[in-house]
Design a protein around this motif. Structure first.
Motif, PDB file in Angstrom:
ATOM      1  N   CYS A 114       0.815  -1.212   0.000  1.00 11.03           N
ATOM      2  CA  CYS A 114       0.000   0.000   0.000  1.00 11.03           C
ATOM      3  C   CYS A 114       0.851   1.266   0.000  1.00 11.03           C
ATOM      4  N   ILE A 115       2.005   1.230   0.664  1.00 12.69           N
ATOM      5  CA  ILE A 115       2.902   2.392   0.642  1.00 12.69           C
ATOM      6  C   ILE A 115       3.346   2.675  -0.795  1.00 12.69           C
ATOM      7  N   VAL A 116       3.776   1.634  -1.494  1.00 11.75           N
ATOM      8  CA  VAL A 116       4.243   1.822  -2.871  1.00 11.75           C
ATOM      9  C   VAL A 116       3.106   2.307  -3.765  1.00 11.75           C
ATOM     10  N   GLY A 149      -3.696   7.867  -1.625  1.00 14.01           N
ATOM     11  CA  GLY A 149      -3.349   6.707  -2.450  1.00 14.01           C
ATOM     12  C   GLY A 149      -3.396   5.414  -1.665  1.00 14.01           C
ATOM     13  N   ILE A 150      -2.895   5.430  -0.432  1.00 14.31           N
ATOM     14  CA  ILE A 150      -2.911   4.239   0.417  1.00 14.31           C
ATOM     15  C   ILE A 150      -4.345   3.801   0.702  1.00 14.31           C
ATOM     16  N   VAL A 151      -5.215   4.751   0.963  1.00 20.06           N
ATOM     17  CA  VAL A 151      -6.623   4.427   1.229  1.00 20.06           C
ATOM     18  C   VAL A 151      -7.267   3.792  -0.002  1.00 20.06           C
ATOM     19  N   ILE A 152      -7.008   4.342  -1.182  1.00 22.78           N
ATOM     20  CA  ILE A 152      -7.601   3.803  -2.417  1.00 22.78           C
ATOM     21  C   ILE A 152      -7.119   2.375  -2.668  1.00 22.78           C
ATOM     22  N   ILE A 153      -5.811   2.159  -2.559  1.00 22.64           N
ATOM     23  CA  ILE A 153      -5.251   0.819  -2.771  1.00 22.64           C
ATOM     24  C   ILE A 153      -5.818  -0.163  -1.746  1.00 22.64           C
ATOM     25  N   GLY A 154      -5.926   0.281  -0.504  1.00 19.68           N
ATOM     26  CA  GLY A 154      -6.457  -0.579   0.553  1.00 19.68           C
ATOM     27  C   GLY A 154      -7.885  -1.001   0.289  1.00 19.68           C
ATOM     28  N   ILE A 155      -8.708  -0.087  -0.200  1.00 20.07           N
ATOM     29  CA  ILE A 155     -10.112  -0.401  -0.467  1.00 20.07           C
ATOM     30  C   ILE A 155     -10.252  -1.385  -1.629  1.00 20.07           C
ATOM     31  N   ILE A 156      -9.478  -1.170  -2.692  1.00 22.80           N
ATOM     32  CA  ILE A 156      -9.530  -2.098  -3.832  1.00 22.80           C
ATOM     33  C   ILE A 156      -9.105  -3.502  -3.397  1.00 22.80           C
TER      34      ILE A 156
END
Length: 521
Positions: free
Chosen positions: A167-169, A186-193
């Protein structure tokens, strides 16, 4: 023998798992564990989710007659997609960015390490279709029922660590597209997907992995085409000679990143048919790991080595702290197409997150019976709740966080892999038959091995590797003399030898004990 047969039948009656045929229209794994554990709100919610096709199967082994999936290409794409992404690219950048290695040295190390170490996760992948157990359940056949709690707990923390890195990357990559975006969003978006894909379960993960590699391959090809002139010029750039410590430490980072897949690769073949040969399963998985890893690693090393000599790349790389920014800066000359590719690369990060989060949930369930009483989807939500805040904090110190997590995972994963491999080859005769792996005993601590040899080997290996560690927070006495971090290799060798000796002694003692008891009859 008669009493053993009775006990196995008793264990079998408690390990039944009615999992629908993957080829049918029925959802995968909606047996609710015979509804024995789920009560009240959890049971009602799980039943509701199962009606919508969400996987609700727990950690019970899948019987051979219900492992019917024959789309073997899935065994390739699930690991090709999981490794052909920006996180693997990031691992390759560690050589030049963290250890100051040149591009030629980095690439030689990458090819050698990937060629050899990718053999191990490919070997572990065979367990899934052949015996139908999750990795942490299969571990009980060497670690014992209670001893397996050790690698299971470590795997829970390791999987969460990997999720944080992913998620950091991904967050950094999305943030590089605009000054209005930051790592946090960005981390929140990646985490949700990642949450959505993993929540649905096994079938959706395999479907997603079959297409997730496409934008990454296109992006990497485009980066190579656009950045080739700068990469070519950088080949003649002067660099300081690589030290032994730098070479070995970078090799350890690469090995750790690959070994960390071993405690999870069996999980993504448990519904696949055992009819395929072990060689076929192994080959598909090995090719996926090697082709994806060597490609992404070498590209990461090449661009990270060239970045200090290209102003725009160096600015995007932000003093070697933003891999996403490096990718975007390389693709910048392609305009809107480059922005689109960068966004797609970031949004495909769940190709690595989804399997990791899925194994986090099944590993959590395998820790103890009362954890198995909680449905898989609850652990997915727990993982998400931990993931986002910790990733936001960890993003501030990316490379230190990255190297520390990878090495720590690599230490225990190497010992774990050595013990499982030794048990299978030396004591299970390299066979997946029911005689060697009586699956019906998976939840019986009296019928499983004691696990004492595995615990002894693990303690010995961990003790032996400590002097060879080289971390920001600790450098062992051997590593201080310039050996680099060889803890991963020491752990594997000592773990294999110690386990072979301890397990062999246990079997000899058991035979002697049985012969004495027979003499009294």
């Amino acid at each position: 023998m008669q009493s053993e047969s009775v006990e196995r039948k008793h264990a079998e009656s408690h390990s039944k798992s009615v999992t629908p045929d993957l080829v049918s229209d029925k959802p995968v794994g909606n047996d609710l564990e015979d509804n024995r554990y789920h009560t009240g709100f959890l049971r009602r919610t799980t039943q509701l989710l199962s009606r919508y096709g969400i996987e609700t199967h727990g950690i019970a082994p899948i019987p051979a007659e219900e492992r019917l999936e024959t789309r073997w290409y899935q065994m390739f794409f699930v690991w090709f997609s999981a490794n052909m992404n920006i996180l693997t690219f990031s691992t390759g950048t560690v050589g030049p960015a963290f250890f100051a290695l040149g591009v030629h040295d980095s690439m030689i190390i990458i090819v050698v390490v990937d060629l050899v170490v990718c053999l191990l996760p490919a070997f572990f992948a065979v367990f899934g279709p052949k015996i139908g157990t999750r990795a942490m359940v299969q571990a009980r056949f060497s670690w014992g029922y209670f001893g397996a709690i050790i690698p299971t707990v470590l795997n829970v923390f390791s999987m969460q660590g990997f999720l944080i890195l992913n998620c950091i990357v991904g967050g950094q990559t999305l943030a590089s597209l605009s000054t209005r975006l930051d790592d946090t969003l960005g981390i929140v978006i990646i985490g949700i997907i990642s949450l959505v894909v993993t929540f649905c379960g096994y079938r959706i993960i395999h479907w997603y992995e079959s297409i997730a590699w496409i934008p990454n391959v296109i992006a990497f090809i485009t980066m190579l085409a656009v950045g080739y002139p700068q990469l070519r010029d950088n080949q003649s750039a002067p660099i300081s000679p690589a030290t032994v410590a730098e070479v070995i430490s970078f090799a350890s980072i690469l090995a750790s990143s690959i070994l960390s897949w071993c405690p999870m690769t069996p999980d993504y073949g448990v519904y696949h048919s055992p009819a395929a040969s072990s060689a076929r399963i192994f080959l598909y998985t090995y090719l996926a790991f090697f082709t994806a890893s060597v490609t992404a690693h070498t590209l990461g090393a090449a661009f990270a080595a060239a970045a200090p000599n290209v102003d725009t790349w160096n600015a995007g790389f932000n003093n070697s702290s933003s891999v996403g920014g490096l990718i975007y800066s390389v693709l910048l000359p392609t305009g809107a197409f480059g922005k689109l590719l960068t966004a797609l690369v970031a949004l495909s990060i769940p190709s690595a997150c989804a399997p990791t989060m899925y194994t986090f949930s099944t590993s959590f369930m395998a820790v103890a019976p009362w954890f198995a009483a909680v449905p898989r989807w609850v652990y997915i939500l727990i993982s998400e709740g931990i993931l986002i805040p910790v990733a936001i904090i960890g993003a501030k110190r990316f490379y230190t966080t990255f190297v520390d997590i990878l090495n720590i995972i690599g230490y225990w994963s190497s010992v774990f892999s050595a013990i499982i491999l030794t048990e299978h080859v030396l004591f299970r005769r390299a066979s997946f038959s029911e005689d060697q792996y009586p699956i019906t005993t998976w939840a019986s601590y009296t019928l499983l091995p004691s696990g004492i040899p595995a615990v002894v080997a693990f303690v010995c290996a961990c003790g032996a590797l400590v002097p060879f560690m080289s971390q920001a927070w600790y450098v062992g006495p051997v590593a201080r003399h310039g050996s680099g971090d060889v803890g991963v290799y020491v752990g594997f060798v000592v773990g294999a030898i110690a386990y072979a000796l301890a397990r062999g002694f246990e079997k000899m003692w058991y035979k002697k004990k049985m012969s004495k008891s027979d003499a009294y009859l």
